[in-house]
Every structure is written in structure tokens, then in C-alpha cells.
Motif scaffolding. Structure first.
Motif, PDB file in Angstrom:
ATOM      1  N   SER A 192       0.830  -1.210   0.000  1.00  0.00           N
ATOM      2  CA  SER A 192       0.000   0.000   0.000  1.00  0.00           C
ATOM      3  C   SER A 192       0.861   1.255   0.000  1.00  0.00           C
ATOM      4  O   SER A 192       0.511   2.246  -0.622  1.00  0.00           O
ATOM      5  N   GLU A 193       1.992   1.187   0.678  1.00  0.00           N
ATOM      6  CA  GLU A 193       2.896   2.341   0.650  1.00  0.00           C
ATOM      7  C   GLU A 193       3.324   2.644  -0.782  1.00  0.00           C
ATOM      8  O   GLU A 193       3.302   3.794  -1.221  1.00  0.00           O
ATOM      9  N   ARG A 194       3.699   1.613  -1.525  1.00  0.00           N
ATOM     10  CA  ARG A 194       4.128   1.809  -2.914  1.00  0.00           C
ATOM     11  C   ARG A 194       2.998   2.400  -3.762  1.00  0.00           C
ATOM     12  O   ARG A 194       3.229   3.281  -4.594  1.00  0.00           O
ATOM     13  N   ILE A 195       1.783   1.918  -3.555  1.00  0.00           N
ATOM     14  CA  ILE A 195       0.637   2.437  -4.317  1.00  0.00           C
ATOM     15  C   ILE A 195       0.447   3.919  -4.035  1.00  0.00           C
ATOM     16  O   ILE A 195       0.339   4.727  -4.961  1.00  0.00           O
ATOM     17  N   LEU A 196       0.399   4.279  -2.767  1.00  0.00           N
ATOM     18  CA  LEU A 196       0.150   5.678  -2.410  1.00  0.00           C
ATOM     19  C   LEU A 196       1.263   6.596  -2.899  1.00  0.00           C
ATOM     20  O   LEU A 196       0.993   7.673  -3.439  1.00  0.00           O
ATOM     21  N   ARG A 197       2.490   6.187  -2.740  1.00  0.00           N
ATOM     22  CA  ARG A 197       3.610   7.022  -3.209  1.00  0.00           C
ATOM     23  C   ARG A 197       3.604   7.142  -4.736  1.00  0.00           C
ATOM     24  O   ARG A 197       3.875   8.209  -5.282  1.00  0.00           O
ATOM     25  N   LYS A 198       3.294   6.056  -5.423  1.00  0.00           N
ATOM     26  CA  LYS A 198       3.214   6.080  -6.885  1.00  0.00           C
ATOM     27  C   LYS A 198       2.164   7.078  -7.361  1.00  0.00           C
ATOM     28  O   LYS A 198       2.313   7.715  -8.407  1.00  0.00           O
ATOM     29  N   LEU A 199       1.093   7.226  -6.582  1.00  0.00           N
ATOM     30  CA  LEU A 199       0.007   8.136  -6.957  1.00  0.00           C
ATOM     31  C   LEU A 199       0.219   9.560  -6.447  1.00  0.00           C
ATOM     32  O   LEU A 199      -0.650  10.407  -6.623  1.00  0.00           O
ATOM     33  N   GLY A 200       1.371   9.822  -5.840  1.00  0.00           N
ATOM     34  CA  GLY A 200       1.725  11.187  -5.456  1.00  0.00           C
ATOM     35  C   GLY A 200       1.415  11.578  -4.024  1.00  0.00           C
ATOM     36  O   GLY A 200       1.628  12.738  -3.644  1.00  0.00           O
ATOM     37  N   PHE A 201       0.919  10.658  -3.202  1.00  0.00           N
ATOM     38  CA  PHE A 201       0.656  10.978  -1.801  1.00  0.00           C
ATOM     39  C   PHE A 201       1.974  11.245  -1.075  1.00  0.00           C
ATOM     40  O   PHE A 201       2.975  10.567  -1.324  1.00  0.00           O
ATOM     41  N   LEU A 202       1.951  12.227  -0.173  1.00  0.00           N
ATOM     42  CA  LEU A 202       3.119  12.574   0.623  1.00  0.00           C
ATOM     43  C   LEU A 202       2.890  12.160   2.070  1.00  0.00           C
ATOM     44  O   LEU A 202       1.793  12.346   2.614  1.00  0.00           O
ATOM     45  N   ALA A 203       3.945  11.629   2.698  1.00  0.00           N
ATOM     46  CA  ALA A 203       3.842  11.139   4.070  1.00  0.00           C
ATOM     47  C   ALA A 203       3.539  12.279   5.033  1.00  0.00           C
ATOM     48  O   ALA A 203       4.107  13.368   4.934  1.00  0.00           O
ATOM     49  N   LEU A 204       2.627  12.010   5.959  1.00  0.00           N
ATOM     50  CA  LEU A 204       2.289  12.955   7.023  1.00  0.00           C
ATOM     51  C   LEU A 204       2.909  12.538   8.352  1.00  0.00           C
ATOM     52  O   LEU A 204       3.388  13.366   9.102  1.00  0.00           O
ATOM     53  N   GLY A 205       2.828  11.255   8.675  1.00  0.00           N
ATOM     54  CA  GLY A 205       3.328  10.769   9.953  1.00  0.00           C
ATOM     55  C   GLY A 205       2.685   9.456  10.311  1.00  0.00           C
ATOM     56  O   GLY A 205       2.138   8.764   9.462  1.00  0.00           O
ATOM     57  N   GLY A 206       2.721   9.154  11.586  1.00  0.00           N
ATOM     58  CA  GLY A 206       2.169   7.890  12.037  1.00  0.00           C
ATOM     59  C   GLY A 206       1.200   8.080  13.182  1.00  0.00           C
ATOM     60  O   GLY A 206       1.194   9.108  13.857  1.00  0.00           O
ATOM     61  N   GLU A 207       0.372   7.071  13.386  1.00  0.00           N
ATOM     62  CA  GLU A 207      -0.584   7.057  14.486  1.00  0.00           C
ATOM     63  C   GLU A 207      -1.012   5.617  14.714  1.00  0.00           C
ATOM     64  O   GLU A 207      -0.776   4.754  13.877  1.00  0.00           O
ATOM     65  N   LEU A 208      -1.640   5.378  15.836  1.00  0.00           N
ATOM     66  CA  LEU A 208      -2.209   4.067  16.111  1.00  0.00           C
ATOM     67  C   LEU A 208      -3.646   4.052  15.632  1.00  0.00           C
ATOM     68  O   LEU A 208      -4.392   5.000  15.863  1.00  0.00           O
ATOM     69  N   ARG A 209      -4.026   2.972  14.936  1.00  0.00           N
ATOM     70  CA  ARG A 209      -5.405   2.799  14.483  1.00  0.00           C
ATOM     71  C   ARG A 209      -5.873   1.395  14.823  1.00  0.00           C
ATOM     72  O   ARG A 209      -5.089   0.449  14.829  1.00  0.00           O
ATOM     73  N   GLU A 210      -7.159   1.295  15.053  1.00  0.00           N
ATOM     74  CA  GLU A 210      -7.765  -0.001  15.323  1.00  0.00           C
ATOM     75  C   GLU A 210      -7.729  -0.873  14.076  1.00  0.00           C
ATOM     76  O   GLU A 210      -7.890  -0.383  12.967  1.00  0.00           O
ATOM     77  N   CYS A 211      -7.540  -2.154  14.285  1.00  0.00           N
ATOM     78  CA  CYS A 211      -7.635  -3.140  13.215  1.00  0.00           C
ATOM     79  C   CYS A 211      -8.568  -4.228  13.708  1.00  0.00           C
ATOM     80  O   CYS A 211      -8.230  -4.992  14.627  1.00  0.00           O
TER      81      CYS A 211
END
Length: 167
Positions: A122-141
């Protein structure tokens, strides 16, 4: 891409219910029954899940993508692809179309997305589409039954116009 249908329940349950798929999403539980998928599809068709599209390849359902608006300026998008279809560029193609739709239909200033830290695809997909990193957080799974490290990204309208070549 097409709107969801109640007839998709068995296929959604089978593909999204695979632990390797579900554990990379925030909200898909594992196990994921056909009844649960049907209830989700009912909500999606009623607009309770934001904007949802089913992803098809040669008339066969292979995944899902969509977004939920958080305010008039932005939405967060998400997607999943069934494991048999990983590595073929289908997620990139579908998310590219979703981005164009979100900016065109809803006029957002920017979109956000995230992926769990252990999901480099998913990181590769988002970066390929031009998304820029904001940071990190904890999310429920839901599938993992715990909070998980999530990396977040942002794509502005101007960057999307420049990178994705849509009108």
C-alpha cells in the motif's frame, strides 16, 4: 468500477474475509461471514459508508475502494484487493480513478490515506500516486483485534492534477 450490489456479499466475504486482506484494513473483521458482508453492502448502498465502488476485472469482482468525507475540504480513501489479484496493478488503477472521481465529484482540496506499517504494498501504491507522508498514528484493526501502527499520507488537488493527468 461500479456501485455495490447485495449480490456481491458472497464474493466480498470470500475475498475481504481472507485474513491476509482483512488484517491490512481497519474495519474488516476476521472471520467475515457472508451475512456480515451483506449488512455492510446494505449500509454502503444506503450511503452509510461514504462513497463506495466495487472493483471488477473482466466482469469479476476483485476488490473495493471508496472514501469518506470528514469535512467539505477532505476525505480519507481506502481500498482492498482480493489476494488472488495482488501484484497486478489493479489497486493502483482503481485508486487513480477514485482520486479523479473524488476531486471532480466532491471538489475536495485534498485526500488522505493510510496503511498499516507492515503493508509496504500500500505504501508503494500511495507514493506512486503522489501521496506525501504525514506521519504515524495508532489505528484499530478489527481483524487483528488490536491497535496497529499506521502511516498516513496526503494528496492535494494541485499535486493530483500534475501527477495523475486528469482534467
Amino acid at each position: 468500477m461500479r456501485p455495490p450490489a447485495l449480490a456481491d456479499a458472497a464474493r466480498v466475504s470470500s475475498l475481504a474475509g481472507d485474513y491476509d486482506v482483512a488484517c491490512m484494513t481497519g474495519t474488516i473483521p476476521h472471520p467475515y461471514s457472508e451475512q456480515m458482508a451483506g449488512e455492510w453492502l446494505t449500509g454502503a448502498r444506503a450511503g452509510e459508508e461514504g462513497v463506495v465502488f466495487m472493483i471488477e476485472r473482466d466482469g469479476t469482482l476483485i476488490g473495493c475502494t471508496g472514501y469518506r468525507a470528514f469535512d467539505p475540504d477532505h476525505a480519507e480513501l481506502g481500498y482492498w484487493i482480493g489476494k488472488p489479484y495482488w501484484g497486478n496493478g489493479y489497486a493502483t488503477e482503481a485508486v487513480r480513478a477514485l482520486i479523479a472521481h473524488a476531486f471532480d465529484a466532491d471538489g475536495f482540496a485534498y485526500l488522505k490515506a493510510g496503511h498499516f506499517a507492515d503493508n509496504p504494498r500500500s505504501e508503494r501504491i500511495l507514493r506512486k500516486l503522489g501521496f506525501l507522508a504525514l506521519g504515524g498514528e495508532l489505528r484499530e484493526c478489527a481483524a487483528r483485534g488490536t491497535t496497529t501502527d499506521c502511516l498516513t499520507y496526503r494528496l492535494g488537488r494541485a499535486e493530483a492534477l500534475a501527477n495523475l493527468r486528469w482534467p
